[in-house]
Write a protein that holds these residues in place. Structure first.
Motif, PDB file in Angstrom:
ATOM      1  N   SER A  31     -12.326   0.404  33.801  1.00  0.00           N
ATOM      2  CA  SER A  31     -12.852   1.097  32.620  1.00  0.00           C
ATOM      3  C   SER A  31     -12.000   2.312  32.275  1.00  0.00           C
ATOM      4  O   SER A  31     -11.813   2.638  31.096  1.00  0.00           O
ATOM      5  CB  SER A  31     -14.311   1.511  32.836  1.00  0.00           C
ATOM      6  OG  SER A  31     -14.458   2.320  33.989  1.00  0.00           O
ATOM      7  N   PHE A  32     -11.437   2.968  33.301  1.00  0.00           N
ATOM      8  CA  PHE A  32     -10.550   4.105  33.039  1.00  0.00           C
ATOM      9  C   PHE A  32      -9.276   3.650  32.324  1.00  0.00           C
ATOM     10  O   PHE A  32      -8.820   4.295  31.375  1.00  0.00           O
ATOM     11  CB  PHE A  32     -10.198   4.810  34.343  1.00  0.00           C
ATOM     12  CG  PHE A  32      -9.222   5.937  34.179  1.00  0.00           C
ATOM     13  CD1 PHE A  32      -9.569   7.075  33.470  1.00  0.00           C
ATOM     14  CD2 PHE A  32      -7.948   5.857  34.729  1.00  0.00           C
ATOM     15  CE1 PHE A  32      -8.671   8.121  33.305  1.00  0.00           C
ATOM     16  CE2 PHE A  32      -7.038   6.896  34.574  1.00  0.00           C
ATOM     17  CZ  PHE A  32      -7.402   8.026  33.856  1.00  0.00           C
ATOM     18  N   MET A  33      -8.697   2.542  32.752  1.00  0.00           N
ATOM     19  CA  MET A  33      -7.487   2.030  32.107  1.00  0.00           C
ATOM     20  C   MET A  33      -7.762   1.630  30.661  1.00  0.00           C
ATOM     21  O   MET A  33      -6.978   1.942  29.760  1.00  0.00           O
ATOM     22  CB  MET A  33      -6.929   0.838  32.889  1.00  0.00           C
ATOM     23  CG  MET A  33      -6.520   1.163  34.331  1.00  0.00           C
ATOM     24  SD  MET A  33      -5.310   2.519  34.433  1.00  0.00           S
ATOM     25  CE  MET A  33      -3.897   1.732  33.670  1.00  0.00           C
ATOM     26  N   PHE A  34      -8.875   0.941  30.433  1.00  0.00           N
ATOM     27  CA  PHE A  34      -9.245   0.582  29.064  1.00  0.00           C
ATOM     28  C   PHE A  34      -9.546   1.826  28.233  1.00  0.00           C
ATOM     29  O   PHE A  34      -9.216   1.888  27.039  1.00  0.00           O
ATOM     30  CB  PHE A  34     -10.455  -0.366  29.055  1.00  0.00           C
ATOM     31  CG  PHE A  34     -10.091  -1.809  29.224  1.00  0.00           C
ATOM     32  CD1 PHE A  34      -9.604  -2.547  28.164  1.00  0.00           C
ATOM     33  CD2 PHE A  34     -10.232  -2.434  30.451  1.00  0.00           C
ATOM     34  CE1 PHE A  34      -9.254  -3.885  28.310  1.00  0.00           C
ATOM     35  CE2 PHE A  34      -9.883  -3.771  30.618  1.00  0.00           C
ATOM     36  CZ  PHE A  34      -9.396  -4.504  29.543  1.00  0.00           C
ATOM     37  N   PHE A  35     -10.175   2.811  28.872  1.00  0.00           N
ATOM     38  CA  PHE A  35     -10.480   4.080  28.194  1.00  0.00           C
ATOM     39  C   PHE A  35      -9.190   4.756  27.725  1.00  0.00           C
ATOM     40  O   PHE A  35      -9.098   5.205  26.577  1.00  0.00           O
ATOM     41  CB  PHE A  35     -11.258   4.993  29.149  1.00  0.00           C
ATOM     42  CG  PHE A  35     -11.561   6.363  28.616  1.00  0.00           C
ATOM     43  CD1 PHE A  35     -12.550   6.553  27.657  1.00  0.00           C
ATOM     44  CD2 PHE A  35     -10.854   7.470  29.073  1.00  0.00           C
ATOM     45  CE1 PHE A  35     -12.832   7.816  27.165  1.00  0.00           C
ATOM     46  CE2 PHE A  35     -11.128   8.741  28.592  1.00  0.00           C
ATOM     47  CZ  PHE A  35     -12.118   8.903  27.625  1.00  0.00           C
ATOM     48  N   LEU A  36      -8.185   4.816  28.597  1.00  0.00           N
ATOM     49  CA  LEU A  36      -6.903   5.403  28.221  1.00  0.00           C
ATOM     50  C   LEU A  36      -6.286   4.668  27.040  1.00  0.00           C
ATOM     51  O   LEU A  36      -5.861   5.289  26.051  1.00  0.00           O
ATOM     52  CB  LEU A  36      -5.940   5.360  29.413  1.00  0.00           C
ATOM     53  CG  LEU A  36      -6.162   6.338  30.562  1.00  0.00           C
ATOM     54  CD1 LEU A  36      -5.114   6.106  31.642  1.00  0.00           C
ATOM     55  CD2 LEU A  36      -6.079   7.785  30.076  1.00  0.00           C
ATOM     56  N   ALA A  37      -6.238   3.339  27.138  1.00  0.00           N
ATOM     57  CA  ALA A  37      -5.616   2.547  26.078  1.00  0.00           C
ATOM     58  C   ALA A  37      -6.361   2.697  24.752  1.00  0.00           C
ATOM     59  O   ALA A  37      -5.742   2.858  23.683  1.00  0.00           O
ATOM     60  CB  ALA A  37      -5.566   1.077  26.494  1.00  0.00           C
ATOM     61  N   TRP A  38      -7.694   2.686  24.818  1.00  0.00           N
ATOM     62  CA  TRP A  38      -8.484   2.762  23.596  1.00  0.00           C
ATOM     63  C   TRP A  38      -8.367   4.137  22.930  1.00  0.00           C
ATOM     64  O   TRP A  38      -8.154   4.242  21.725  1.00  0.00           O
ATOM     65  CB  TRP A  38      -9.953   2.460  23.907  1.00  0.00           C
ATOM     66  CG  TRP A  38     -10.832   2.499  22.689  1.00  0.00           C
ATOM     67  CD1 TRP A  38     -11.556   3.563  22.236  1.00  0.00           C
ATOM     68  CD2 TRP A  38     -11.038   1.451  21.743  1.00  0.00           C
ATOM     69  NE1 TRP A  38     -12.214   3.247  21.083  1.00  0.00           N
ATOM     70  CE2 TRP A  38     -11.920   1.943  20.746  1.00  0.00           C
ATOM     71  CE3 TRP A  38     -10.581   0.132  21.648  1.00  0.00           C
ATOM     72  CZ2 TRP A  38     -12.336   1.175  19.667  1.00  0.00           C
ATOM     73  CZ3 TRP A  38     -11.004  -0.641  20.566  1.00  0.00           C
ATOM     74  CH2 TRP A  38     -11.866  -0.117  19.601  1.00  0.00           C
TER      75      TRP A  38
END
Length: 537
Positions: free
Chosen positions: A270-277
């Motif tokens: 979720s952190f990686m997706f959060f960064l990308a988003w």
């Protein structure tokens, strides 16, 4: 203790202190308040702030009592602190969006009233799970309170008196962490721990009513703004999974547990997706592009790591005093409460001079001060008397005075006004999360180190040890059975093990503060730095 309130802002660049709020030029300007309205408005906002900050620090010395009543371990009881802090960390970045969606005054009054309701529910909680759930609610609704109290107070005074306004606000919020442990200890010992929450009810109702009566006509009103729903969901998943993983780790044997592995995966993904988003969304809930600025990165990193270290130690000290040094909640409060005294005295001077003295020098004073205080504590033993414990606590207040203001001057240096709200939300989110993580890590490390020391000490107790044999014989001569004598020795070993463990962590924290001195000097010099910072929460 809620150390985000330990600050005293100077008169320069105070407009930069505003928390997330409607974009510049979108809200109408209101004339400053005058006379009695100004006094009452200041009282109302200060009371709400006092209540919020007090509620964070007041629970620290009550954790053993709460844990005992709820039938859980003290380490599980620290969830009462961390659950509030994590929920608060999630809600702080939403302050800007909520302010625009509901209006400053409506949001502030609504937050205060919901905080009162959540406090009442916390006092009524029948078990630890319910209490933690209500503390989460309390943390969520508390998020906008302190930033908006600053914003409304600054708007109440003419620009020429902004320094005086923030000095008064700063003095109010500095008193709360001083009073919290002492008041919490007294209430716990003489009444009952639920009253640390019930005392918020009359204060909150009075503050909300007074604020609405004075400020309701000064609200710029709501407007429709897009909400980054996906970003919010990812933020909640990332922070929530991370915190639960840290708090449950030692109980479930860390990565030997499938639950911990699952939480770690959820947090990382979720952190990686959060960064990308957030880096690609047109209206991100958190503006991560700020991390491209060296001073923002250096200042936020130093502030957050230092706050995590500080808050972890703030939780450990009263726990150690009550569980292994025989202190009551009241005396633990007396030993920790004076931490704000020198901060109250010195913060106005720091706020006044941060514009002419390099903030890196002032921050160095804070880190060296914290390092020396924790080095003094690393020499504590089971024979330490009250004054031995009190002196480092008093000296720590001086370091606190030099902590927030210079570091926030570095964090916000060079930022244009339109980026201040985003910078405030992001830096405070990282800092508050670091405080919650610090609490969890320190309680885990404390128990792990204590187990190690206990095993090492027990190795010396065997039939071939003259000291062990003589001690057992002496206890049995005093009327104890052999089993009772061994139980007494085990209690002594436990006390020594946990004391050695807590001094290990004090020593580690001291070393890390000295390392932070090197980190802060990697930032660029700040020219004409004021008290620039974004909100105390």
């Amino acid at each position: 203790m809620n150390t985000e309130a330990i600050r005293g802002d100077g008169p320069t660049r105070l407009v930069d202190e505003r928390p997330p709020a409607p974009a510049p030029g979108r809200a109408p300007a209101f004339a400053p308040l005058q006379g009695g309205q100004l006094v009452l408005g200041t009282v109302a906002l200060s009371l709400a702030t006092f209540m919020n900050v007090l509620d964070t620090s007041i629970a620290n010395v009550s954790i053993p009592a709460i844990s005992g009543d709820m039938g859980v371990s003290p380490s599980q009881g620290t969830w009462v602190i961390t659950s509030f802090a994590v929920a608060n960390a999630i809600s702080v970045p939403l302050t800007g969006w909520l302010t625009q969606r509901f209006g400053q005054v409506r949001l502030f009054v609504m937050s205060v009233l919901l905080f009162v309701v959540a406090s009442w529910l916390c006092g009524l909680a029948p078990n630890i799970a319910t209490l933690i759930a209500f503390r989460v609610l309390q943390g969520l609704v508390a998020g906008p309170m302190i930033p908006l109290s600053q914003t409304l107070l600054l708007a109440s005074y003419p620009p020429a008196k902004a320094g005086m306004a923030m000095a008064m606000w700063g003095m109010t919020v500095l008193v709360a962490p001083v009073a919290g442990p002492l008041l919490g200890g007294w209430i716990t010992d003489n009444i009952a721990w639920p009253w640390i929450f019930y005392i918020n009810i009359p204060v909150g109702i009075f503050a909300a009513a007074l604020t609405w009566s004075i400020y309701h006509k000064r609200d710029p009103g709501p407007r429709r703004v897009p909400l980054d729903t996906i970003g919010l969901v990812l933020l909640v998943l990332f922070v929530g999974a991370l915190q639960i993983m840290i708090d449950k780790g030692k109980e479930l044997d860390w990565f030997e547990s499938g639950e911990i592995v699952t939480l770690a995966v959820v947090s990382v993904v979720s952190f990686m997706f959060f960064l990308a988003w957030e880096l690609t969304d047109k209206h991100p809930i958190v503006d991560l592009r700020l991390f491209a600025r060296r001073n923002f990165v250096t200042g936020t990193l130093s502030l957050s790591v230092a706050y995590g270290l500080f808050f972890g130690n703030v939780v450990l000290l009263p726990l150690w005093l009550q569980q292994f040094m025989g202190y009551t909640a009241t005396w633990a409060g007396l030993a920790t409460a004076p931490v704000g005294l020198l901060a109250i005295v010195l913060s106005p001077w720091v706020g006044k001079n941060v514009s002419r003295i390099d903030p890196r020098r002032l921050a160095t004073v804070a880190f060296v001060g914290f390092g020396l205080v924790l080095w003094m504590r690393s020499h504590f033993n089971t024979q330490a008397d009250f004054m031995t414990i009190l002196i480092p606590t008093l000296l720590q207040g001086a370091a606190m005075a030099f902590f927030f203001i210079p570091l926030q001057a570095i964090v916000f240096s060079g930022l244009p006004p339109e980026q201040m709200p985003s910078a405030a939300g992001l830096s405070n989110f990282v800092r508050i999360t670091a405080g919650a993580v610090g609490t969890s890590l320190f309680t885990t490390l404390w128990e792990n180190r204590a187990a190690m020391h206990h095993a090492q000490l027990v190795e010396a107790i065997h039939p071939g040890s003259p000291t062990a044999t003589a001690t057992i014989a002496q206890l049995m001569a005093g009327g104890l059975t052999r089993e009772q004598a061994l139980t007494s020795i085990d209690r002594l070993v436990n006390q020594q093990a946990f004391t050695l463990a807590v001094t290990d962590l004090f020593y580690l924290s001291s070393a890390m503060f000295f390392v932070l001195v090197l980190v802060i000097w990697t930032s660029k010099p700040v020219r004409g730095a004021g008290g620039g910072g974004g909100g105390a929460h």
